[in-house]
Each structure stands twice: as C-alpha cells, then as structure tokens.
Write an enzyme that holds these catalytic residues in place. Structure first.
Site, PDB file in Angstrom:
ATOM      1  N   CYS A  67       5.107 -13.050  -5.059  1.00 46.96           N
ATOM      2  CA  CYS A  67       4.780 -11.948  -4.150  1.00 46.96           C
ATOM      3  C   CYS A  67       3.688 -12.359  -3.161  1.00 46.96           C
ATOM      4  O   CYS A  67       2.841 -13.204  -3.461  1.00 46.96           O
ATOM      5  CB  CYS A  67       4.306 -10.737  -4.936  1.00 46.96           C
ATOM      6  SG  CYS A  67       5.613  -9.924  -5.884  1.00 46.96           S
ATOM      7  N   GLU A  69       1.161 -10.617  -2.330  1.00 48.54           N
ATOM      8  CA  GLU A  69      -0.160 -10.250  -2.849  1.00 48.54           C
ATOM      9  C   GLU A  69      -0.737 -11.371  -3.712  1.00 48.54           C
ATOM     10  O   GLU A  69      -1.934 -11.629  -3.690  1.00 48.54           O
ATOM     11  CB  GLU A  69      -0.082  -8.957  -3.657  1.00 48.54           C
ATOM     12  CG  GLU A  69       0.244  -7.726  -2.826  1.00 48.54           C
ATOM     13  CD  GLU A  69       1.745  -7.456  -2.736  1.00 48.54           C
ATOM     14  OE1 GLU A  69       2.546  -8.409  -2.865  1.00 48.54           O
ATOM     15  OE2 GLU A  69       2.112  -6.289  -2.540  1.00 48.54           O
ATOM     16  N   CYS A 107       4.003  -4.244  -6.168  1.00 51.70           N
ATOM     17  CA  CYS A 107       4.957  -4.066  -7.258  1.00 51.70           C
ATOM     18  C   CYS A 107       4.188  -3.991  -8.589  1.00 51.70           C
ATOM     19  O   CYS A 107       2.967  -4.204  -8.638  1.00 51.70           O
ATOM     20  CB  CYS A 107       5.970  -5.210  -7.275  1.00 51.70           C
ATOM     21  SG  CYS A 107       5.314  -6.772  -7.905  1.00 51.70           S
ATOM     22  N   CYS A 110       2.258  -7.180  -9.477  1.00 49.68           N
ATOM     23  CA  CYS A 110       1.060  -7.357  -8.649  1.00 49.68           C
ATOM     24  C   CYS A 110      -0.018  -6.356  -9.030  1.00 49.68           C
ATOM     25  O   CYS A 110      -1.210  -6.664  -8.946  1.00 49.68           O
ATOM     26  CB  CYS A 110       1.403  -7.248  -7.173  1.00 49.68           C
ATOM     27  SG  CYS A 110       2.269  -8.713  -6.565  1.00 49.68           S
TER      28      CYS A 110
HETATM   29 ZN   LIG Z   1       4.442  -8.061  -6.354  1.00 44.93          ZN
END
Ligand SMILES: [Zn+2]
Length: 162
Positions: A67, A69, A107, A110
């Site tokens: 991700c 992040e 998400c 994260c």
């Molecule tokens: Zn994520």
C-alpha cells in the site's frame, strides 16, 4: 504556504493539512500512475512539518501488493524520527472509470500498521459530507495488541478467569 502545518481534527476540507496532504498525494499519483501497477499515492505529515510520500505497488498476487501508506511510512522513517501527525491517500481512476481521483481511507492492514508506528496519527477521510481528519484509533478500535513491544495495560480482568 507558510508556517508549520498542524493538524486540526475539527477542520474541514479547507484545512491546510488536508489540502497539503491531498495535494501532495494527488500530484504524486498523477505523475506516477501506471494502470495495474501504481494506482494510489499517500502523503504523511510529521510533527516537524515534513511530508513523506509513498506509492502503491501492485502485484500479480494481491497479497504481495504494498500500500501507498506503507511506502510513505517507510519514507518518513528513513528521513526523520519525528512523530507522525497525519496521513492522506489518493486513488487515481483507471482510464475506463468516469470518476475523478479521490481520497481513500487507509485499508485495514494500513490501519494496523500505522497505529503500530504512530498511535496519534490522524487520517484524512470522507465522513459522508466532508473531508475530515479522524484519529486512526477511531478507524480501528480495539486494534490487535501483540507481544513484540510494550503496550498499555488493558483494563480487563484476567482472561484465564473469564
Ligand atoms: Zn493499505
């Protein structure tokens, strides 16, 4: 923009932190978007005013994807030990999608990761009417608590006696 960016959870879309983080994430994904490879960029603000960028890295096997992040968190830790203040992520639309780029909330993975490393972090999310800065802990109440590092004592009875 002048002066240090300080997140204000009560602020709305016009908040300088939201505009700066969203703008940085949008500029990054607009520049680096590659269909099925890089669709989201994230920006993390540290307490010293630094902004750290991350890029989503997709994979043939979804679980292997990284991700944006996580990338931004890594970039932040490469350049500073300052506490992290706020995060925003922007998803760029695929060519066949009529929608425009939009802010997306972290998400579940994260949320776990960011809370492990920045318990006071605020996330830019859409609350149904406006973009707001929301404490990550509100996005993931009762997060997983393991044994890798010290954690606050839980105010619950001995689980062996439940
Ligand atoms: Zn994520």
């Amino acid at each position: 923009m002048t002066g240090r960016l300080v997140p204000n959870p009560a602020a709305g879309c016009g908040d300088p932190v939201i505009r700066s983080l969203a703008g940085a994430a949008f500029a990054t994904i607009q520049d680096r978007y590659v269909q099925e490879r890089h669709q989201i960029a994230a920006a993390i603000l540290d307490d010293d005013g630094g902004i750290h960028l991350g890029l989503h890295v997709d994979a043939m096997v979804g679980r292997a994807a990284v991700c944006a992040e996580a990338g931004a968190l890594s970039a932040a830790r490469l350049s500073t030990h300052a506490p992290l203040a706020a995060v925003a992520a922007v998803r760029y639309p695929k060519p066949r999608e009529p929608a425009q780029a939009r802010l997306v909330p972290p998400c579940g993975l994260c949320r776990e990761l960011l809370l492990d490393h920045a318990p006071g972090l605020l996330a830019v999310v859409h609350d149904g009417t406006a973009l707001v800065l929301t404490p990550m802990a509100e996005l993931l109440p009762h997060k997983y608590v393991g044994t890798k590092w010290p954690t606050p004592t839980l105010p619950c009875p001995n689980p062996n006696r439940i």
